[in-house]
Scaffold this active site. Sequence first.
Site, PDB file in Angstrom:
ATOM      1  N   GLY A  60     145.397 -24.223 -71.908  1.00 38.48           N
ATOM      2  CA  GLY A  60     144.671 -25.052 -70.952  1.00 38.48           C
ATOM      3  C   GLY A  60     143.253 -24.594 -70.659  1.00 38.48           C
ATOM      4  O   GLY A  60     142.542 -24.153 -71.562  1.00 38.48           O
ATOM      5  N   SER A 185     141.880 -25.192 -55.873  1.00 39.93           N
ATOM      6  CA  SER A 185     142.142 -26.606 -56.131  1.00 39.93           C
ATOM      7  C   SER A 185     141.803 -27.421 -54.898  1.00 39.93           C
ATOM      8  O   SER A 185     141.827 -26.922 -53.772  1.00 39.93           O
ATOM      9  CB  SER A 185     143.613 -26.809 -56.481  1.00 39.93           C
ATOM     10  OG  SER A 185     143.969 -28.166 -56.319  1.00 39.93           O
ATOM     11  N   TYR A 210     152.305 -24.792 -52.641  1.00 37.97           N
ATOM     12  CA  TYR A 210     151.163 -24.837 -53.572  1.00 37.97           C
ATOM     13  C   TYR A 210     149.850 -24.926 -52.791  1.00 37.97           C
ATOM     14  O   TYR A 210     148.905 -24.178 -53.045  1.00 37.97           O
ATOM     15  CB  TYR A 210     151.303 -26.026 -54.523  1.00 37.97           C
ATOM     16  CG  TYR A 210     150.183 -26.109 -55.539  1.00 37.97           C
ATOM     17  CD1 TYR A 210     150.053 -25.139 -56.532  1.00 37.97           C
ATOM     18  CD2 TYR A 210     149.247 -27.146 -55.495  1.00 37.97           C
ATOM     19  CE1 TYR A 210     149.015 -25.199 -57.462  1.00 37.97           C
ATOM     20  CE2 TYR A 210     148.216 -27.212 -56.423  1.00 37.97           C
ATOM     21  CZ  TYR A 210     148.108 -26.237 -57.400  1.00 37.97           C
ATOM     22  OH  TYR A 210     147.075 -26.299 -58.307  1.00 37.97           O
TER      23      TYR A 210
END
Length: 329
Positions: A60, A185, A210
């Site tokens: 990735g 993120s 998360y």
Amino acid sequence: MQSYAETSGHFLESHATGLAVAFVAGAGILALRRWLAGGVCRSKVRLDGKTVLITGANTGIGKETALDMAKRGARVILACRDITRACIAADEIRQQSGNGNVVVKKLDLTSLRSVRELARDVQENEQRLDILINNAGVMMCPKWKTEDGFEMQFGVNHLGHFLLTNCLLDLLKKSTPSRIVIVSSLAHEKGSINFDDINLDKDYHREESYRQSKLANVLFCRELASRMQDTGVTVYSLHPGVIRTELGRHLFPTLALWQRIILMPLLMLIKSPYAGAQTSIYCAVDESQANSSGLYYSDCAPKKPAPKALDDAAAKKLWDLSASMVGLP
Ligand SMILES: *[C@@H]1O[C@H](CO)[C@@H](O)[C@H](O)[C@H]1NC(C)=O
């Protein structure tokens, strides 16, 4: 009975609607692609004689970032859990970059012992460390524990990297100007740090866990930057975009078949690893950010993170809690 004119009018009308829908959808998809593609790092900076360490670099965006660093001439260390896959990635990176100075080192972020072993190896055997990229991550896994009994996502995404970074600070300080890049993120925006139940033992939700770990990334960047003021070590956190990689490997299998079929075309629109790596690369090398530290980035530009990610008291509290959890003084 319908006349010919009526049916043909109806046909034309439905055809026109169809064409309009197709046109709007096409334009929408193009706009969405552009939007999702985000910025590109245009810096031509060379990294000859410099050393870069990237966690989770065998696939990735980590692999794309490593490839870019190798093309710039750096010595690149892929710190990975799966040595076999990492060696295959290293071979590909050497071939594609023409840079033979790409090495693999074992790092299992679910184990503090493994983190300390890697850090000791690097401190003892590397001359310098110019760029550390905390890229590895676990996304929305079930309620799992690390070797040390921490909740998996907080343990790997935050605590493992927290310890790794702290153990490598001396070498980074010796190699200034040096940079630490923390891949967070957009998911941090809805996150909160559950100081009373950091492992979410009482009520585990994989999304919540998360988000907590990604908010921890941004807070860690902020607190670390303030501790590194005037040392020549600068720190950056970022949102890479939604990446179509194995990060989704815990999410996708949990979906029903019809959900997967609906998601498939969307997955095609999602950023490629190349596009997803651009903001990491920008934070790692771009000259314009040489004197910036503690900021959050998206699409190769600084971006204001969520208010919770600007809370200095929380950042300090998280630092102290993390230090006690990983056994740092
Ligand atoms: C960063 O600071 C140094 C020293 O003050 C200065 O020479 C340099 O131009 C600055 N770079 C940027 C991109 O602001």
